[in-house]
Design an enzyme around this catalytic site. Structure first.
Site, mmCIF file in Angstrom:
data_model
loop_
_atom_site.group_PDB
_atom_site.id
_atom_site.type_symbol
_atom_site.label_atom_id
_atom_site.label_comp_id
_atom_site.label_asym_id
_atom_site.label_seq_id
_atom_site.Cartn_x
_atom_site.Cartn_y
_atom_site.Cartn_z
ATOM 1 N N ARG A 108 50.269 33.953 35.539
ATOM 2 C CA ARG A 108 49.680 35.260 35.239
ATOM 3 C C ARG A 108 49.830 36.208 36.421
ATOM 4 O O ARG A 108 50.677 37.079 36.441
ATOM 5 C CB ARG A 108 48.209 35.080 34.831
ATOM 6 C CG ARG A 108 47.624 36.280 34.059
ATOM 7 C CD ARG A 108 47.185 37.435 34.931
ATOM 8 N NE ARG A 108 46.088 37.088 35.844
ATOM 9 C CZ ARG A 108 45.609 37.936 36.743
ATOM 10 N NH1 ARG A 108 46.130 39.155 36.895
ATOM 11 N NH2 ARG A 108 44.634 37.552 37.566
ATOM 12 N N GLU A 164 36.947 42.968 39.349
ATOM 13 C CA GLU A 164 38.146 43.548 39.976
ATOM 14 C C GLU A 164 37.772 44.471 41.140
ATOM 15 O O GLU A 164 36.831 45.255 41.044
ATOM 16 C CB GLU A 164 38.944 44.339 38.936
ATOM 17 C CG GLU A 164 40.253 44.891 39.473
ATOM 18 C CD GLU A 164 40.959 45.772 38.460
ATOM 19 O OE1 GLU A 164 42.107 46.162 38.753
ATOM 20 O OE2 GLU A 164 40.384 46.080 37.409
ATOM 21 N N THR A 175 41.214 42.024 45.801
ATOM 22 C CA THR A 175 42.334 42.531 44.995
ATOM 23 C C THR A 175 43.455 43.095 45.838
ATOM 24 O O THR A 175 44.645 42.906 45.527
ATOM 25 C CB THR A 175 41.824 43.591 44.002
ATOM 26 O OG1 THR A 175 40.794 43.004 43.191
ATOM 27 C CG2 THR A 175 42.946 44.110 43.115
ATOM 28 N N HIS A 220 39.393 34.783 44.689
ATOM 29 C CA HIS A 220 40.772 35.116 44.315
ATOM 30 C C HIS A 220 41.370 35.948 45.454
ATOM 31 O O HIS A 220 41.240 37.168 45.472
ATOM 32 C CB HIS A 220 40.773 35.908 42.996
ATOM 33 C CG HIS A 220 42.123 36.297 42.502
ATOM 34 N ND1 HIS A 220 42.779 35.618 41.498
ATOM 35 C CD2 HIS A 220 42.958 37.304 42.866
ATOM 36 C CE1 HIS A 220 43.940 36.194 41.261
ATOM 37 N NE2 HIS A 220 44.074 37.221 42.077
#
Length: 513
Positions: A16, A146, A179, A207
């Site tokens: 992804r 996000e 991000t 992440h």
């Protein structure tokens, strides 16, 4: 500060987020192959395989992955990114047979206000509406915040407000992305310590991105702060500077933080190679764990230390990753490097022959950076058949060739202590050399015999930078003679074989006079 040893989940998002790398687009078949390798062989805890509603090709790939995953018992470990669009992303995932949605919400007030034009209350209400529908349809739900790293720094009240509104919903993992890859380890530790301390009942994922080259260090800081899962990609694929490397993260968490992981390290390199081939993005030779050169010792002193007591070995042994240690041969080689390679070939040479071979390796190393074990048999054969006399020495030789143009050679040789220069032309570089050297040899009443055969070989494996061996069979009247030349350039390997024959025959001429 002691760190509690615990299980850390690794979620791979190569299919992804990694596919957002410039120029990378996996086919459905490639996606299925990578997904199977990640879950079945590498045994990562979770994989994120696509974004919902992207394309029919994406839908086909996700459907195939989900069908296989259900058969193998991996259904709840395949995740798809979805959007705050009430039913559309959920329905798309359901149509592929999916079980998990990773919902993308806005983790910073600036994104929420400027990109969506909404308030925290409006956005959180829409997020909950999509969550409720996904839950009704039986999907497991995780949520991305996000741009959380900038959101936490610039508007922490917004982050707290969003999490407060969602904490009692059926969300399994709150996934906090850096991000834009802007965080440092200290910032990661402080912010995650706050989040984990403020919401001890929630599971947080990290992440990371690698824009400052800090992704792995940031993972360490996040784990130290208490997070439960880390998102990675194979070969650092991802936008801009990429995501955190799964290989690096896994090894660091095990070796440096004593964390428990599910993965089988022995498959890291094989899957790295698969992704490299499918993505077309080459892995740097010095990339930790998976790079081609990381288990190669170049300096002779390192080979000597390993031979005398494993002085240069660490926990990062190649066997751990189904690889082997190698000792490069070149101008920095020493006796120990040669011995290690001879052992690998199961070849024994006398001390004197080892000196000769090593001298030839060092000489070749000036024109070829690394000589492989595959090259070594050519060098040994060349050196062992060489005689000590040198009636002719090639001092310099320049070749010029072009498409549909005649090749030319300019050379300088020493014969019996006297220097000679000559030029020649021919249908190729070797032919031009023969024309030039023949002009010089004519002065010594010597004429090269005719070629009976001309064979050029490179070692098995076919690497473009391999040494070239040329074996020439000469028609010497009553007998056929073979001479061998070894060089990085195939024309020069033929030239070396020719010089060897001239030396032999000049010696014989001298012996009979």
């Amino acid at each position: 500060m002691s760190i509690e040893s615990r299980h850390i989940q690794l979620m791979d998002t190569t299919l992804r987020d990694g596919e957002q790398t410039q120029g990378v687009a996996f086919t459905p078949t490639e996606k299925v192959s990578i997904a199977k390798a990640l879950l079945q062989f590498l045994r990562v805890d979770r994989i994120e395989v696509a974004s919902a509603r992207v394309s029919e090709g994406e839908k086909e790939a996700v459907s195939q992955i989900n069908q296989w995953a259900r058969q193998e018992g991996f259904a709840d470990r395949v995740e798809v990114l979805g959007f705050v669009d009430h039913t559309r992303s959920v329905d798309w995932i359901l149509s592929t047979g999916g079980s998990v949605i990773n919902l993308l919400a806005k983790g910073s007030e600036k994104h929420c206000r400027e990109q969506l034009g909404k308030t925290l209350e409006q956005h959180s209400a829409e997020v909950l509406k999509t969550i409720d529908y996904a839950h009704e349809q039986g999907l497991k739900i995780n949520i991305y915040l996000e741009d959380w790293s900038n959101g936490y720094k610039d508007s922490p009240a917004y982050v707290y407000g969003l999490v407060d509104r969602l904490r009692n919903s059926p969300v399994s993992h709150f996934m906090l992305p850096d991000t834009l890859g802007v965080m440092s380890p200290d910032e990661v530790f402080n912010s995650f310590s706050d989040m984990c301390g403020r919401y001890p009942d929630l599971l947080f994922d990290f992440h990371p991105h690698n824009d400052y080259g800090l992704a792995t260090a940031n993972v360490m800081a996040a784990v130290r702060a208490g997070i439960s899962a880390v998102h990675c990609t194979i070969n650092c694929l991802g936008e801009r500077a990429g995501n955190a490397s799964l290989a690096e993260v896994a090894v660091v968490l095990r070796d440096k933080m004593n964390m428990h992981l599910s993965i089988d390290e022995s498959h890291l390199v094989r899957i790295s190679n698969m992704v490299e081939n499918f993505s077309g993005k080459r892995v740097a030779a010095n990339a930790p764990i998976v790079g081609a050169d990381v288990f190669t010792q170049t300096a002779g002193i390192h080979a000597d230390g390993d031979q005398k007591g494993g002085l240069y070995k660490t926990r990062l042994g190649p066997e751990r990753f189904s690889r082997t240690h190698s000792y490069a041969l070149g101008k920095m080689s020493g006796k120990a490097s040669l011995k290690k390679n001879l052992e690998r070939l199961e070849v024994e040479l006398s001390e004197e022959d080892q000196k000769k071979v090593l001298a030839r390796i060092v000489s070749l190393g000036d024109s070829k950076q690394t000589i492989t074990t595959d090259d070594l048999p050519f060098i040994i054969a060349d050196v062992l058949e060489s005689k000590s006399y040198q009636h002719i020495k090639l001092l310099n030789c320049s070749l010029n060739s072009g498409l549909d143009l005649q090749s030319t050679v300019s050379l300088r040789v020493e014969i019996q202590g006297e220097n000679h220069q000559a030029t020649g032309a021919g249908s190729g570089g070797f032919d031009a050399f023969i024309d030039a050297i023949s002009k010089v040899l004519k002065k010594y009443d010597y004429r090269l015999p005719e070629l009976a055969d001309y064979e050029v070989r490179i070692p098995k494996g076919g690497h473009a930078n391999a040494l070239t061996e040329c074996v020439i069979t000469w028609n010497c009247g009553n007998e056929l003679r073979k001479t061998r030349g070894v060089h990085v350039n195939q024309v020069f390997s033929g030239i070396m074989a020719t010089i060897k024959l001239i030396n032999i025959q000049l010696h014989e001429m001298k012996s009979t006079t």
